[in-house]
Write an enzyme that holds these catalytic residues in place. Structure first.
Site, mmCIF file in Angstrom:
data_model
loop_
_atom_site.group_PDB
_atom_site.id
_atom_site.type_symbol
_atom_site.label_atom_id
_atom_site.label_comp_id
_atom_site.label_asym_id
_atom_site.label_seq_id
_atom_site.Cartn_x
_atom_site.Cartn_y
_atom_site.Cartn_z
ATOM 1 N N THR A 1 0.866 -1.182 0.000
ATOM 2 C CA THR A 1 0.000 0.000 0.000
ATOM 3 C C THR A 1 0.889 1.212 0.000
ATOM 4 O OG1 THR A 1 -1.726 -1.103 1.254
ATOM 5 C CG2 THR A 1 -1.571 1.278 1.559
ATOM 6 N N ARG B 1 -14.235 -7.716 1.149
ATOM 7 C CA ARG B 1 -13.230 -7.565 2.221
ATOM 8 C C ARG B 1 -12.701 -6.126 2.242
ATOM 9 N NH1 ARG B 1 -7.469 -6.032 2.445
ATOM 10 N NH2 ARG B 1 -6.577 -7.071 4.245
ATOM 11 N N VAL B 2 -12.603 -5.587 3.440
ATOM 12 C CA VAL B 2 -12.022 -4.262 3.611
ATOM 13 C C VAL B 2 -10.771 -4.411 4.471
ATOM 14 C CG1 VAL B 2 -12.360 -1.978 4.651
ATOM 15 C CG2 VAL B 2 -14.219 -3.046 3.347
ATOM 16 N N GLY B 3 -9.685 -3.808 4.046
ATOM 17 C CA GLY B 3 -8.444 -3.890 4.820
ATOM 18 C C GLY B 3 -8.311 -2.734 5.794
ATOM 19 N N ASP B 4 -7.099 -2.538 6.244
ATOM 20 C CA ASP B 4 -6.843 -1.482 7.229
ATOM 21 C C ASP B 4 -6.761 -0.088 6.613
ATOM 22 O OD1 ASP B 4 -4.447 -2.513 5.937
ATOM 23 O OD2 ASP B 4 -3.341 -1.089 7.168
ATOM 24 N N GLY C 1 0.929 -4.001 4.734
ATOM 25 C CA GLY C 1 1.000 -5.405 5.125
ATOM 26 C C GLY C 1 -0.397 -5.977 5.261
ATOM 27 N N GLY D 1 -3.678 -6.349 6.403
ATOM 28 C CA GLY D 1 -4.454 -5.349 7.123
ATOM 29 C C GLY D 1 -5.229 -5.845 8.314
HETATM 30 N N1 ASP Z 1 -2.680 -3.195 4.081
HETATM 31 C C1 ASP Z 1 -3.264 -3.549 2.810
HETATM 32 C C2 ASP Z 1 -4.523 -4.332 3.062
HETATM 33 O O1 ASP Z 1 -4.561 -5.143 3.955
HETATM 34 C C3 ASP Z 1 -2.362 -4.305 1.918
HETATM 35 C C4 ASP Z 1 -0.885 -3.987 1.964
HETATM 36 O O2 ASP Z 1 -0.469 -2.974 2.435
HETATM 37 O O3 ASP Z 1 -0.075 -4.779 1.559
HETATM 38 O O4 ASP Z 1 -5.455 -4.186 2.312
#
Ligand code: ASP
Length: 334
Positions: free
Chosen positions: A189, A217-220, A241, A243
């Site tokens: 990200t 799905r929703v990430g961080d 990373g 999330g």
């Molecule tokens: N943090 C992002 C998510 O989980 C992905 C990433 O940063 O690699 O959607």
């Protein structure tokens, strides 16, 4: 379409062409200004954001500008228009933006809009809400004049079809990719933090999320406090990373709160990583989590679970500084 390395070179050349007068003006007008971003593509993204700070603009405008660059100019499988889709073949984008005065906005699971970061800013500035998702976010974007256009690239569609052969959801531990041809590049990200000449902080975070995620799905990244948090009194933090780990730990908020207690940006990031490990020690061995922080004095720090998290720092003195963070584990997944 251009890959990130070509853009890196183009960005640096363009910066070189402009840089002498701009840098002198920048050094004079924005002595304490600085912008920092996750990963190697943070270098050209910072280059896109820097002119805003150099001419005395706000940290908020700078991070929006830098994030927009990543969304539309960078072509990689993890951010913006070239992102890999979910397991149903649908590209959905997540983004958030936050000003140091507590104002914030975000969008999640947004389809077919090129600049989610700017939609997030409109959510912040034009609605009574903080977060819009899915169809509602898209309707709002269109009502605000954003063009709807199909974003899934043929390459991303092909990658998805290849993935369908095994259909196994197994995120790789992402590290800086140069010299690592084995890396599957299925998440990353751009998180960008800035401090302007007036000492105001802001942050932006934009992503296509985890490749092959479940639809919905929703990430961080669009969750304020998880993927991004900013407070002018203390500093700012962002994450990259897997999330789910950031959400479990309200991690960017945690990093900022640790800085409030007196920790340096790096110590705060390291403590937040320790928290992730303590909660899920076994899982932590096989997933990547990375934090980047900037305090109100302009000091920067980062820490990751696994080796290979790099971040870019740009200010009037150093226009193109790429650094590697510390990590708990020193090996990268092969
Ligand atoms: N943090 C992002 C998510 O989980 C992905 C990433 O940063 O690699 O959607």
């Amino acid at each position: 379409m251009t890959d990130r390395r070509q853009f890196l070179q183009a960005g640096l050349l363009a910066a070189g062409a402009l840089s002498l007068p701009a840098m002198r003006a920048g050094a004079a007008s924005a002595p304490g200004a600085r912008v920092v971003s996750t990963w190697d593509f943070g270098v050209p993204a910072n280059q896109a954001a820097w002119p805003v700070l150099a001419r005395g603009g706000t940290a908020l405008d700078a991070v929006e500008t830098g994030a927009r660059w990543a969304e539309s100019e960078l072509c990689n499988p993890t951010v913006g228009h070239c992102g890999n889709p979910d397991r149903d073949g649908v590209l959905t984008l997540d983004a958030s933006i936050m000003d140091g005065d507590g104002r914030c906005g975000s969008v999640a699971a947004l389809e077919d809009i090129l600049h989610p970061i700017s939609v997030a800013r409109r959510v912040m500035e034009k609605t009574p809400h903080v977060m819009l998702v899915g169809e509602g976010a898209q309707q709002f974007a269109i009502a605000e004049g954003f063009e709807k256009k199909r974003l899934l690239t043929p390459q991303a569609e092909k990658a998805w079809r290849d993935w369908l052969k095994t259909a196994e959801y197994k995120p790789e531990i992402n590290a800086e990719r140069r010299g690592q041809p084995g890396n599957k590049d299925n998440h990353d990200t751009i998180g960008m933090l800035a401090i302007d000449a007036q000492g105001r902080l802001a942050g932006a975070c934009t992503t296509s999320g985890m490749a092959w995620k479940m639809h919905g799905r929703v990430g961080d990244s669009p969750i304020i406090g998880a993927g991004l948090y900013v407070d002018n009194e203390v500093g700012a933090a962002t994450a990259s990373g897997v999330g789910e780990e950031m959400i479990r730990n309200a991690a960017s908020f945690l990093v900022v709160e640790l800085m409030r207690q007196g920790r340096s940006p790096m110590d705060a990031c390291r403590e937040a990583i320790d928290r992730v490990v303590r909660k899920r020690p076994e899982a932590s061995k096989n997933l990547q989590v990375c934090f980047l922080a900037l305090n109100k004095h302009g000091e920067v720090g980062a820490f990751a679970l696994h080796r290979g998290f790099v971040y870019a720092v740009c200010d009037a003195g150093k226009r193109e500084d790429l650094r590697e963070s510390g990590s708990v584990y020193t090996t990268t997944q092969s």
